[in-house]
Scaffold this active site. Structure first.
Site, PDB file in Angstrom:
ATOM      1  N   HIS A  82       0.838  -1.218   0.000  1.00 11.28           N
ATOM      2  CA  HIS A  82       0.000   0.000   0.000  1.00 11.28           C
ATOM      3  C   HIS A  82       0.868   1.263   0.000  1.00 11.28           C
ATOM      4  CE1 HIS A  82      -3.855  -2.143   0.922  1.00 11.28           C
ATOM      5  NE2 HIS A  82      -3.023  -3.009   1.472  1.00 11.28           N
ATOM      6  N   ASN A 155     -10.241  -2.892   2.575  1.00 12.81           N
ATOM      7  CA  ASN A 155      -9.972  -2.853   1.141  1.00 12.81           C
ATOM      8  C   ASN A 155     -11.269  -2.599   0.379  1.00 12.81           C
ATOM      9  OD1 ASN A 155      -7.205  -3.341   1.203  1.00 12.81           O
ATOM     10  ND2 ASN A 155      -7.425  -5.558   1.018  1.00 12.81           N
ATOM     11  N   HIS A 346      -3.650   0.774  12.123  1.00 15.30           N
ATOM     12  CA  HIS A 346      -3.425  -0.503  12.793  1.00 15.30           C
ATOM     13  C   HIS A 346      -4.783  -1.116  13.156  1.00 15.30           C
ATOM     14  CE1 HIS A 346      -2.162  -3.613  15.374  1.00 15.30           C
ATOM     15  NE2 HIS A 346      -2.021  -2.951  16.491  1.00 15.30           N
ATOM     16  N   TYR A 369       1.199  -4.392  12.116  1.00 17.81           N
ATOM     17  CA  TYR A 369       1.095  -2.960  11.801  1.00 17.81           C
ATOM     18  C   TYR A 369       1.981  -2.078  12.675  1.00 17.81           C
ATOM     19  CZ  TYR A 369      -2.408  -4.021   8.321  1.00 17.81           C
ATOM     20  OH  TYR A 369      -3.030  -4.504   7.201  1.00 17.81           O
TER      21      TYR A 369
HETATM   22 FE1  HDD Z   1      -2.393  -4.883   5.491  1.00 19.33          FE
HETATM   23  C1  HDD Z   1      -0.950  -1.839   5.197  1.00 19.33           C
HETATM   24  C2  HDD Z   1      -5.372  -3.601   4.344  1.00 19.33           C
HETATM   25  C3  HDD Z   1      -3.750  -8.040   5.425  1.00 19.33           C
HETATM   26  C4  HDD Z   1       0.383  -6.086   6.965  1.00 19.33           C
HETATM   27  N1  HDD Z   1      -3.029  -3.081   4.879  1.00 19.33           N
HETATM   28  C5  HDD Z   1      -2.275  -1.942   4.832  1.00 19.33           C
HETATM   29  C6  HDD Z   1      -3.072  -0.858   4.341  1.00 19.33           C
HETATM   30  C7  HDD Z   1      -4.322  -1.363   4.091  1.00 19.33           C
HETATM   31  C8  HDD Z   1      -4.291  -2.757   4.439  1.00 19.33           C
HETATM   32  C9  HDD Z   1      -5.508  -0.601   3.564  1.00 19.33           C
HETATM   33  C10 HDD Z   1      -2.587   0.560   4.119  1.00 19.33           C
HETATM   34  C11 HDD Z   1      -2.913   1.437   5.282  1.00 19.33           C
HETATM   35  C12 HDD Z   1      -2.488   2.853   4.982  1.00 19.33           C
HETATM   36  O1  HDD Z   1      -3.138   3.478   4.133  1.00 19.33           O
HETATM   37  O2  HDD Z   1      -1.503   3.288   5.572  1.00 19.33           O
HETATM   38  N2  HDD Z   1      -4.173  -5.684   4.928  1.00 19.33           N
HETATM   39  C13 HDD Z   1      -5.293  -4.969   4.582  1.00 19.33           C
HETATM   40  C14 HDD Z   1      -6.417  -5.869   4.491  1.00 19.33           C
HETATM   41  C15 HDD Z   1      -5.955  -7.112   4.775  1.00 19.33           C
HETATM   42  C16 HDD Z   1      -4.549  -6.993   5.065  1.00 19.33           C
HETATM   43  C17 HDD Z   1      -7.834  -5.446   4.155  1.00 19.33           C
HETATM   44  C18 HDD Z   1      -6.692  -8.415   4.852  1.00 19.33           C
HETATM   45  C19 HDD Z   1      -7.928  -8.509   5.193  1.00 19.33           C
HETATM   46  N3  HDD Z   1      -1.780  -6.725   6.047  1.00 19.33           N
HETATM   47  C20 HDD Z   1      -2.503  -7.894   5.971  1.00 19.33           C
HETATM   48  C21 HDD Z   1      -1.754  -8.962   6.601  1.00 19.33           C
HETATM   49  C22 HDD Z   1      -0.589  -8.401   7.062  1.00 19.33           C
HETATM   50  C23 HDD Z   1      -0.623  -7.008   6.695  1.00 19.33           C
HETATM   51  C24 HDD Z   1      -2.229 -10.400   6.730  1.00 19.33           C
HETATM   52  C25 HDD Z   1       0.546  -9.046   7.802  1.00 19.33           C
HETATM   53  C26 HDD Z   1       0.387  -9.989   8.683  1.00 19.33           C
HETATM   54  N4  HDD Z   1      -0.561  -4.114   5.928  1.00 19.33           N
HETATM   55  C27 HDD Z   1       0.410  -4.788   6.588  1.00 19.33           C
HETATM   56  C28 HDD Z   1       1.584  -3.909   6.947  1.00 19.33           C
HETATM   57  C29 HDD Z   1       1.150  -2.529   6.365  1.00 19.33           C
HETATM   58  C30 HDD Z   1      -0.203  -2.832   5.766  1.00 19.33           C
HETATM   59  C31 HDD Z   1       2.907  -4.468   6.481  1.00 19.33           C
HETATM   60  C32 HDD Z   1       2.107  -1.851   5.406  1.00 19.33           C
HETATM   61  C33 HDD Z   1       2.186  -0.422   5.814  1.00 19.33           C
HETATM   62  C34 HDD Z   1       1.470  -0.348   7.057  1.00 19.33           C
HETATM   63  O3  HDD Z   1       0.975  -1.574   7.381  1.00 19.33           O
HETATM   64  O4  HDD Z   1       1.320   0.649   7.734  1.00 19.33           O
HETATM   65  O5  HDD Z   1       1.737  -3.840   8.327  1.00 19.33           O
END
Ligand code: HDD
Length: 688
Positions: A82, A155, A346, A369
């Site tokens: 993202h 999402n 988060h 997160y």
């Molecule tokens: Fe995630 C970012 C949505 C599964 C780990 N995720 C992130 C963002 C969104 C989502 C919208 C961007 C937030 C922003 O605008 O800053 N993610 C989802 C959805 C998931 C999902 C709807 C499943 C239902 N994500 C998911 C899993 C993991 C992560 C299973 C790890 C175990 N996601 C992350 C992250 C991020 C992230 C690596 C990257 C940047 C951040 O968090 O701040 O922690």
């Protein structure tokens, strides 16, 4: 859209609590002296300090060194997923009290205005990638409630690729550019992604969504949002409901056409973010209704799918979406980096009345997160960055760390203590302290997945069954495009074989043209369908649609009349002509040209209107691009209107979405019919 009465930010008194908090950190450099970071007035900002005019440069020039050092460190790591996103401020209000289901304070009283910040994003691309790539869109909302921040990190699709967070790094590695050559950027059309899919069959349902037009949103304003996981509402009495969250855009859910998105990626890589920015700047505030699906705890096992499985939807026809409130986005950021880039979401940021479930994907997210913010935002104090600060006061014994802003007074930084009367003190649940839901859990420690998560195909088939013919056609083309880019033939074959388990007709159609053997079996994993899944059944409104008005000098008087009709309906009409400047009407009137044909393209608009007047038409024809412009809009199924001689430029004089005003015809019905054609979004029968 008339938002004049509904905007709590319309005047100073109505600023939200978050707006007021952010103002304390906002600095306006306009009209100010130039200083160093130490507040010293600077007299020279163009020439470094040298011995003589031709050098050498001196280390002593502290202003040069400070300016350069800061510049050298301007970048922070982009989000691992993202990375490309765009955000805006707004507010949320509940329509009716939800106290029977949840004690969350921001869901109790319709008069309470809760500030929000929303960040929309793509998943796979880097920060500088194009907006319109085929991808899932993030829809993350931070509610600044009086009980602390609540983040709904969702999402624009209601399911996910995997069922257990353990697989997230693998999935992301597979979809991101391949590591040996960092190709391709922001695309799933490559071998490793599809190799992951065929070896992780739980992704089948989400792949159907990703190959559908949901991956190509026309606008962030026309996109649904989903919390994806099953969460829990808990009321004052401790009674719980399983709940899924929805955002429903007031403008309806609409998409671009694949060919259009690819062209837009070059013509305007900022297409979606520009659209959001412009809409807010012009007062067309995007609105989304908030909906919940609720299942009483006792009914957990009443369905033919596991309600904790994040690869499953709860069909809206079985479990209706109750619309409980509305979010309005009404303020653009002052500074992209400070706000959109530094915001830290988060799923674990919850408030009393909202709790988690044992969905293994959600449980893993609860770790990831905060962990990612530590490296992205440089330490544990990211909650102090203005955009992340809660409007509720923060008091605890956490201390120090990189970039600490708060100056905590006194000797006490521990609990329990006597010196400060044992404060800050925990708050009992009945007084608003967060209490985790006391779910009863028992079992053995195992690394396994429940059998109830093992049906990977039924809902993928349900999705396919729910699509219109045109949507099905787009899904098949998307598979064929993606697989056409896959170099390894065996992976293409494995995809066909996998989707034969979903629906043999789908797999047969995918197989045509990608050099694979069609499936030998026939049948579908489900006979069910859910009409709510088809975008054909969405809200259709002409509001804020953008029309390219092709006109030259000598346009006839009908044009200004139609333009005022469009304007009254909230449609944005922009004049496109061979040259910038003004054009004169045949008998009277003058119009400002917003775009020259050189800089404009039909992909930047929702519809085309060609002015009448023989002179205007011949002037348009001096620019060869005119005919291509109209033809391309036609091929992208867009509504096309033409007045009198303007119709001569159309590739076809009849057909769905083609509206022509013959000479001397009454114009009101023409304008009306054109607006209805615009509201319909696209005229798909041209494809069949
Ligand atoms: Fe995630 C970012 C949505 C599964 C780990 N995720 C992130 C963002 C969104 C989502 C919208 C961007 C937030 C922003 O605008 O800053 N993610 C989802 C959805 C998931 C999902 C709807 C499943 C239902 N994500 C998911 C899993 C993991 C992560 C299973 C790890 C175990 N996601 C992350 C992250 C991020 C992230 C690596 C990257 C940047 C951040 O968090 O701040 O922690």
């Amino acid at each position: 859209m008339d938002n004049s009465n509904s905007n709590p930010n319309a005047n100073n008194q109505n600023k939200t609590s978050k707006d007021q908090q952010l103002e304390q950190f906002t600095v306006d450099n306009d009209g100010k002296n130039l200083t160093t970071n130490q507040g010293l007035n600077v007299s020279e900002d163009e020439h470094s300090l040298k011995v003589g005019e031709r050098g050498p440069t001196l280390m002593e020039d502290f202003h040069f060194r400070e300016k350069m050092t800061h510049f050298d460190h301007e970048r922070i790591p982009e989000r691992i997923v993202h990375a490309r996103g765009f955000g805006a401020h707004g507010y949320f209000q509940v329509y009716e009290s939800m106290k029977d289901y949840t004690k969350a304070k921001f869901l109790q009283d319709p008069s309470v205005v809760t500030p929000v910040f929303v960040r929309f994003s793509t998943v796979a691309g880097s920060r500088g990638s194009a907006d319109t790539v085929r991808d899932v869109r993030g829809f993350a909302t931070k509610f600044y409630t009086e009980e602390g921040n609540y983040d709904l990190v969702g999402n624009n699709m209601p399911v996910f690729f995997i069922q257990d967070a353990m697989k997230f790094p693998d999935f992301i590695h597979a979809v991101k550019p391949e590591p040996h050559n960092e190709i391709p950027q922001a695309q799933s059309a490559h071998d490793t992604f599809w190799d992951f899919v065929v070896h992780n069959t739980e992704s089948a349902h989400m792949i159907m969504w990703a190959m559908s037009d949901r991956s190509l949103p026309r606008s962030f304003r026309m996109m649904e949002g989903f919390g994806v996981h099953t969460f829990r509402f808990v009321n004052e009495e401790g009674k719980a409901h399983f709940v899924k969250f929805h955002w429903k855009p007031v403008l309806g859910t609409h998409s671009l056409v694949w060919d259009e998105t690819q062209k837009l990626a070059g013509k305007d890589p900022d297409f979606n973010r520009r659209d959001l920015w412009d809409a807010i700047e012009s007062g067309n505030y995007p609105e989304y209704e908030f909906g919940v699906q609720m299942i009483p705890e006792e009914a957990e096992f009443d369905f033919n799918f596991d309600i904790l499985d994040p690869t499953k939807v709860w069909p809206e026809e079985i479990i209706p979406v109750k619309i409980i409130g509305k979010m309005t986005l009404n303020r653009n950021t002052d500074n992209f980096f400070a706000e959109t880039e530094q915001i830290a979401f988060h799923p674990g940021h919850v408030v009393p009345g909202i709790d988690f479930t044992n969905d293994p994907l959600l449980q893993g997210r609860l770790f990831s997160y905060t962990d990612t913010q530590l490296s992205r935002l440089g330490g544990p104090n990211f909650h102090e960055i203005p955009i992340n600060r809660s409007v509720a006061p923060v008091h605890n014994n956490q201390r120090d760390g990189m970039h600490r802003m708060t100056i905590n007074k006194g000797p006490v930084s521990y609990h329990k203590n006597g010196i400060a009367g044992n404060t800050p003190k925990p708050v009992p649940p009945e007084k608003g302290g967060y209490e985790h839901y006391t779910e009863k859990v028992e079992g053995r420690k195992v690394q396994a997945r429940s059998d109830s998560f093992k049906d990977h195909f039924s809902q993928a088939a349900m999705f396919w069954n729910s699509m219109s013919d045109v949507e099905k056609m787009h899904i098949v083309s998307a598979f064929q495009f993606e697989l056409g880019k896959v170099q390894r033939k065996e992976i293409r074959q494995q995809v066909v074989d996998l989707f034969a388990h979903v629906d043999s007709d789908l797999a047969t159609r995918i197989s045509e043209g990608i050099g694979t053997i069609p499936p030998q079996t026939s049948g579908s994993a489900s006979s069910e369908s859910s009409p709510a899944l088809s975008m054909m059944n969405t809200v259709k409104l002409p509001l804020t649609r953008k029309v390219a008005v092709l006109a030259g000098n000598g346009f006839t008087d009908e044009l200004p009349f139609v333009l005022s009709q469009l304007q009254q309906a909230g449609i944005i009409a922009e004049v496109v002509s061979p040259k910038l400047g003004t054009i004169k009407g045949k008998t009277s009137g003058e119009l400002e040209v917003q775009h020259s044909l050189l800089g404009a393209d039909s992909v930047l608009f929702d519809a085309v209107l060609v002015a009448g007047g023989a002179l205007s038409v011949s002037e348009l024809l001096t620019e060869p691009k005119t005919l291509d412009f109209i033809k391309e809009a036609y091929q992208h199924f867009k509504p096309i209107g033409a007045i009198a001689e303007g119709a001569n430029l159309l590739p076809s004089a009849n057909g769905e979405g083609i509206v022509i005003a013959q000479e001397n015809e009454e114009l009101k019905p023409f304008g009306q019919a054109f607006m209805e054609a615009i509201a319909a979004h696209r005229h798909w029968t041209r494809a069949i």
